[in-house]
Design a protein around this motif. Structure first.
Motif, PDB file in Angstrom:
ATOM      1  N   HIS A 243       8.281  10.996 -15.091  1.00 27.86           N
ATOM      2  CA  HIS A 243       7.728  10.541 -13.813  1.00 27.86           C
ATOM      3  C   HIS A 243       8.192  11.533 -12.743  1.00 27.86           C
ATOM      4  CE1 HIS A 243       7.400   7.835 -10.262  1.00 27.86           C
ATOM      5  NE2 HIS A 243       6.341   7.401 -10.905  1.00 27.86           N
ATOM      6  N   TYR A 245       9.443  11.125 -10.018  1.00 25.03           N
ATOM      7  CA  TYR A 245      10.740  10.724  -9.459  1.00 25.03           C
ATOM      8  C   TYR A 245      11.876  11.430 -10.222  1.00 25.03           C
ATOM      9  CZ  TYR A 245      14.070   7.116  -7.613  1.00 25.03           C
ATOM     10  OH  TYR A 245      15.085   6.438  -6.998  1.00 25.03           O
ATOM     11  N   GLY A 314      13.912   3.750  -5.291  1.00 21.49           N
ATOM     12  CA  GLY A 314      12.552   4.139  -4.942  1.00 21.49           C
ATOM     13  C   GLY A 314      11.582   3.752  -6.028  1.00 21.49           C
ATOM     14  N   ALA A 315      10.312   4.032  -5.819  1.00 26.15           N
ATOM     15  CA  ALA A 315       9.193   3.788  -6.742  1.00 26.15           C
ATOM     16  C   ALA A 315       8.577   2.401  -6.575  1.00 26.15           C
ATOM     17  CB  ALA A 315       9.568   4.028  -8.208  1.00 26.15           C
ATOM     18  N   GLN A 336      17.235   3.594   0.510  1.00 23.43           N
ATOM     19  CA  GLN A 336      15.910   3.558  -0.092  1.00 23.43           C
ATOM     20  C   GLN A 336      15.086   4.791   0.273  1.00 23.43           C
ATOM     21  OE1 GLN A 336      12.359   0.285  -0.809  1.00 23.43           O
ATOM     22  NE2 GLN A 336      13.715  -0.110   0.861  1.00 23.43           N
ATOM     23  N   GLY A 337      14.302   5.248  -0.694  1.00 24.04           N
ATOM     24  CA  GLY A 337      13.360   6.343  -0.444  1.00 24.04           C
ATOM     25  C   GLY A 337      11.967   5.872  -0.799  1.00 24.04           C
ATOM     26  N   GLY A 339       7.863   7.473  -1.669  1.00 25.70           N
ATOM     27  CA  GLY A 339       6.979   8.616  -1.844  1.00 25.70           C
ATOM     28  C   GLY A 339       5.991   8.340  -2.956  1.00 25.70           C
ATOM     29  N   LEU A 340       5.264   9.373  -3.312  1.00 24.82           N
ATOM     30  CA  LEU A 340       4.213   9.221  -4.318  1.00 24.82           C
ATOM     31  C   LEU A 340       4.157  10.492  -5.163  1.00 24.82           C
ATOM     32  CD1 LEU A 340       2.910   8.810  -1.181  1.00 24.82           C
ATOM     33  CD2 LEU A 340       1.304   7.482  -2.496  1.00 24.82           C
ATOM     34  N   SER A 341       3.509  10.371  -6.308  1.00 22.56           N
ATOM     35  CA  SER A 341       3.291  11.566  -7.130  1.00 22.56           C
ATOM     36  C   SER A 341       2.660  12.657  -6.265  1.00 22.56           C
ATOM     37  CB  SER A 341       2.338  11.248  -8.290  1.00 22.56           C
ATOM     38  OG  SER A 341       2.839  10.186  -9.052  1.00 22.56           O
ATOM     39  N   ASP A 422      -0.817   2.880   1.311  1.00 24.69           N
ATOM     40  CA  ASP A 422       0.279   1.931   1.546  1.00 24.69           C
ATOM     41  C   ASP A 422       0.317   1.563   3.025  1.00 24.69           C
ATOM     42  OD1 ASP A 422       1.458   1.823  -1.113  1.00 24.69           O
ATOM     43  OD2 ASP A 422       2.071   3.895  -0.762  1.00 24.69           O
ATOM     44  N   ARG A 437       0.366  -3.119   0.233  1.00 22.46           N
ATOM     45  CA  ARG A 437      -0.339  -2.022  -0.415  1.00 22.46           C
ATOM     46  C   ARG A 437      -1.835  -2.258  -0.263  1.00 22.46           C
ATOM     47  NH1 ARG A 437       1.544  -2.042  -5.950  1.00 22.46           N
ATOM     48  NH2 ARG A 437       3.514  -1.116  -5.343  1.00 22.46           N
ATOM     49  N   LYS A 439      -4.119  -0.131  -1.575  1.00 19.25           N
ATOM     50  CA  LYS A 439      -4.766   0.301  -2.818  1.00 19.25           C
ATOM     51  C   LYS A 439      -4.520  -0.714  -3.918  1.00 19.25           C
ATOM     52  CE  LYS A 439      -0.873   3.418  -3.585  1.00 19.25           C
ATOM     53  NZ  LYS A 439      -0.472   4.809  -3.407  1.00 19.25           N
ATOM     54  N   LYS A 443       2.593  -1.908  -9.685  1.00 20.20           N
ATOM     55  CA  LYS A 443       3.800  -1.220 -10.147  1.00 20.20           C
ATOM     56  C   LYS A 443       4.678  -2.189 -10.918  1.00 20.20           C
ATOM     57  CE  LYS A 443       4.383   3.078  -8.795  1.00 20.20           C
ATOM     58  NZ  LYS A 443       5.474   3.934  -8.308  1.00 20.20           N
ATOM     59  N   GLN A 448       3.487   2.860 -13.084  1.00 19.25           N
ATOM     60  CA  GLN A 448       2.125   2.574 -12.648  1.00 19.25           C
ATOM     61  C   GLN A 448       1.333   1.791 -13.689  1.00 19.25           C
ATOM     62  OE1 GLN A 448      -0.279   5.658 -11.120  1.00 19.25           O
ATOM     63  NE2 GLN A 448       1.215   6.273  -9.564  1.00 19.25           N
TER      64      GLN A 448
HETATM   65  O1  4UV Z   1       2.963   7.934  -7.650  1.00 15.72           O
HETATM   66  P1  4UV Z   1       4.069   6.984  -7.885  1.00 15.72           P
HETATM   67  O2  4UV Z   1       4.305   6.529  -9.277  1.00 15.72           O
HETATM   68  O3  4UV Z   1       5.359   7.667  -7.255  1.00 15.72           O
HETATM   69  C1  4UV Z   1       6.580   7.058  -7.133  1.00 15.72           C
HETATM   70  C2  4UV Z   1       7.556   7.764  -6.347  1.00 15.72           C
HETATM   71  C3  4UV Z   1       8.873   7.340  -6.312  1.00 15.72           C
HETATM   72  C4  4UV Z   1       9.858   7.789  -5.345  1.00 15.72           C
HETATM   73  C5  4UV Z   1       9.525   8.581  -4.303  1.00 15.72           C
HETATM   74  C6  4UV Z   1      10.464   8.975  -3.347  1.00 15.72           C
HETATM   75  C7  4UV Z   1      11.795   8.551  -3.433  1.00 15.72           C
HETATM   76  O4  4UV Z   1      12.657   8.869  -2.587  1.00 15.72           O
HETATM   77  C8  4UV Z   1      12.129   7.730  -4.493  1.00 15.72           C
HETATM   78  O5  4UV Z   1      13.313   7.337  -4.550  1.00 15.72           O
HETATM   79  C9  4UV Z   1      11.148   7.361  -5.439  1.00 15.72           C
HETATM   80  O6  4UV Z   1       6.847   5.993  -7.661  1.00 15.72           O
HETATM   81  O7  4UV Z   1       3.812   5.681  -7.036  1.00 15.72           O
HETATM   82  C10 4UV Z   1       3.568   5.753  -5.652  1.00 15.72           C
HETATM   83  C11 4UV Z   1       3.498   4.360  -5.104  1.00 15.72           C
HETATM   84  O8  4UV Z   1       4.699   3.631  -5.405  1.00 15.72           O
HETATM   85  C12 4UV Z   1       4.980   2.729  -4.348  1.00 15.72           C
HETATM   86  C13 4UV Z   1       3.906   2.954  -3.277  1.00 15.72           C
HETATM   87  O9  4UV Z   1       2.879   2.004  -3.435  1.00 15.72           O
HETATM   88  C14 4UV Z   1       3.414   4.343  -3.586  1.00 15.72           C
HETATM   89  O10 4UV Z   1       2.103   4.585  -3.152  1.00 15.72           O
HETATM   90  N1  4UV Z   1       6.316   3.017  -3.816  1.00 15.72           N
HETATM   91  C15 4UV Z   1       7.092   4.092  -4.042  1.00 15.72           C
HETATM   92  N2  4UV Z   1       8.286   3.953  -3.418  1.00 15.72           N
HETATM   93  C16 4UV Z   1       8.247   2.770  -2.764  1.00 15.72           C
HETATM   94  C17 4UV Z   1       6.987   2.184  -3.002  1.00 15.72           C
HETATM   95  C18 4UV Z   1       9.152   2.055  -1.922  1.00 15.72           C
HETATM   96  N3  4UV Z   1      10.371   2.491  -1.670  1.00 15.72           N
HETATM   97  N4  4UV Z   1       8.743   0.875  -1.408  1.00 15.72           N
HETATM   98  C19 4UV Z   1       7.513   0.397  -1.673  1.00 15.72           C
HETATM   99  N5  4UV Z   1       6.620   1.014  -2.474  1.00 15.72           N
END
Ligand code: 4UV
Length: 549
Positions: A243, A245, A314-315, A336-337, A339-341, A422, A437, A439, A443, A448
């Motif tokens: 992933h 992350y 995160g995630a 907490q962080g 972000g997205l792919s 988001d 969210r 979209k 999760k 995903q």
């Molecule tokens: O594309 P993805 O699977 O990407 C992630 C990214 C994880 C991260 C990113 C930055 C960090 O600092 C970290 O610690 C982890 O999972 O999924 C993206 C979607 O996941 C949800 C949100 O809906 C994004 O569009 N998401 C990710 N982090 C959070 C979150 C969060 N802290 N709170 C709520 N939703």
């Protein structure tokens, strides 16, 4: 209104990822610094090992397979300390890494192999059968499957990546020249705002940027060469490398910062506690269910976790209650962080000092990022304090989805922002909080689950006329879980036994995280717009109303 990161901008070099990590002019740590240690065998890669092993592998790829710039290699493996040198060797040779969940079924893996145009697969012995079948179905020759990890193939049929070393020539030419803004380092898969998983194109520049953006925040939280015990910080590698992350926050950031990662092949709470005690681990990047386990599970009491100073979550959303519960029990802070792919991935992050002041927030924009909060119906900025869709701009934002120009266009605004899907609010200090969210993505424990994918499989069941999949909250597990609403063909049974049968039938066709843990309900119809578009959100809002009442 445009929100800008409050942190000083970082200078991002126009360098490929391999050279960025291994050819830094002012290296702050020695070649002998341990970077990746396997939790089960104790096997270690030092910084120097990583560099030389990746170089050997990259050269081997060119010499033995005539590897060409842009050629994609899939990684179908649980966390292994061999992933970083293999992946980086691939990048050295101009290749592109496309990691896949090792629990994918043959069909799921084949989808990614086909879509990414993968030319080879790196895997481990226990996963070879599925890899072999998926490779066959998309026409990848068997001799393009290589093994990483401790186990070699006793028959010698599948080659171990370390044998590429022997084939490599001497000398150290530079990494293959890439256009850092155009050429991809990684092709990760995400469903984005809608539909099936898509190849998220991440350039060298995207990843180098995000490592530096994170490093700027980390410098306010982690003390790379001090650490709790004066021997430097150590991280626990729980986050999957397949992933984004794990790929950026664990592999790349650890090499860049010279931190040691104790890498676990899979998460097990008791084993994690043992490792924290044994290695005096100081921090870990995790998804919220891991925070839940540490804050609630009795097994944690058996171990001395006093070296742990910080989790970064995160995630998926982390509730204020969970962050507080962890602190109350273990006195470990959890920042907490978010972000997205598509943002490689870190877009916002709390600093350690802020975690307790702004509980529930994902912190401020990382350096070099800008954001807008927009009413998705009008594309106009919302007033401060009002919820709006988060739009992001920055050097870590991806250039687009592979071969999907329409999807890419739909996700980019006319003024160059990426629409995250988001919903956020922002406070007067610039702290962002995710409130919903827009979209359709679900999760499960940070993984995903694209509803459209499950609906597509359900519609292939001979008894099912229509289906709609949504995410529902499972508070006990601190996660969303997928739930299906299904319309059966006329006259067919709609009892509990039939529902269970379909749940099992679906589970046998997907990776375990996509299981319908929220159940399957029979309905007479699923909500649709006049044009026939599935209205998952209507169903989700109805479920929320009922659960609130
Ligand atoms: O594309 P993805 O699977 O990407 C992630 C990214 C994880 C991260 C990113 C930055 C960090 O600092 C970290 O610690 C982890 O999972 O999924 C993206 C979607 O996941 C949800 C949100 O809906 C994004 O569009 N998401 C990710 N982090 C959070 C979150 C969060 N802290 N709170 C709520 N939703």
């Amino acid at each position: 209104m445009v929100y800008t990161s409050p942190y000083e901008s970082v200078v991002i070099p126009e360098t490929d990822l391999w050279s960025f990590l291994f050819e830094r002019k002012s290296k702050l740590f020695a070649d002998s610094k341990e970077i990746f240690t396997d939790s089960e065998t104790g096997r270690t890669y030092t910084f120097g090992d990583l560099r030389s092993t990746s170089l050997d592998f990259g050269k081997g790829l060119q010499a033995l397979w005539n590897w060409q710039p842009g050629d994609v290699m899939a990684f179908y493996t649980p966390n292994s300390i061999d992933t970083p040198p293999t992946m980086l060797g691939l990048l050295w040779a101009g290749g592109v890494g496309s990691p896949a969940n090792p629990l994918y079924t043959e069909h799921e893996l084949a989808f990614q192999l086909r879509d990414s145009g993968a030319k080879a697969i790196a895997t481990q012995l226990p996963f070879i059968e599925t890899a072999r079948r998926a490779a066959k179905s998309v026409g990848i020759p068997e001799d393009r499957i290589i093994l990483i990890g401790d186990a070699h193939d006793p028959s010698g049929h599948f080659r171990h990546f370390s044998t590429f070393r022997n084939a490599s020539s001497s000398g150290c030419p530079a990494a293959v020249k890439v256009d850092v803004h155009k050429d991809l380092a990684f092709l990760v898969y995400s469903s984005g705002t809608t539909g099936m998983p898509k190849g998220v194109c991440l350039t060298h520049y995207n990843i180098v940027s995000n490592v530096l953006q994170m490093a700027a925040i980390d410098s306010l939280c982690i003390h790379p060469f001090g650490g709790m015990d004066g021997k430097g910080d150590k991280g626990l590698g729980i986050t999957p490398f397949f992933h984004i992350y794990g790929l950026t926050c664990c592999i790349m950031a650890f090499i860049y910062n010279g931190w040691e990662l104790i890498s676990m092949p899979r998460f097990d709470l008791e084993r994690a506690c043992q490792l924290i005690e044994q290695y005096k681990i100081t921090f870990a990047y995790v998804p919220p269910p891991v925070i839940l386990a540490f804050s609630k599970h009795p097994i944690v009491e058996k171990y001395d976790l006093s070296s742990m100073r910080m989790f970064s979550s995160g995630a998926a959303p982390l509730t204020p209650e969970l962050a507080t519960a962890l602190w109350d029990r273990l006195k470990i802070a959890v920042k907490q962080g978010y972000g997205l792919s598509e943002t490689a991935p870190v877009a916002t992050m709390q600093i350690l000092d802020d975690w307790g002041k702004f509980l529930g927030s994902v912190g401020k924009l990382v350096p070099n990022m800008q954001a807008r909060l927009v009413d998705p119906d009008s594309d106009k900025d919302v007033n401060q304090g009002q919820p709006g869709e988060l739009w992001l701009k920055g050097p870590n934002v991806f250039p687009g989805y592979l071969n999907l120009s329409e999807n890419t266009a739909a996700t980019m605004s006319s003024d160059g922002y990426f629409k995250t899907g988001d919903i956020f609010v922002v406070d007067k200090h610039g702290n962002l909080t995710c409130v919903d969210r827009l979209k359709e993505l679900i999760k499960y424990k940070g993984f995903q689950v694209p509803p459209a994918e499950l609906e597509g499989i359900l519609l292939g069941h001979k008894d099912i006329a229509d289906a709609c999949v949504i995410g529902v909250e499972d508070k006990e597990q601190a996660t969303e879980v997928p739930r299906a609403y299904v319309v059966m063909k006329p006259g067919l049974p709609t009892d509990g036994a039939k529902a269970n049968q379909i749940v099992d039938w679906l589970a046998s066709r997907t990776a375990p995280h996509k299981k319908l843990r929220g159940g399957l309900y029979f309905v007479s119809e699923v909500p649709k717009s006049a044009s026939g578009k599935l209205l998952r959100r209507v169903l989700r809002d109805q479920v929320r109303q009922v659960e609130k009442a």
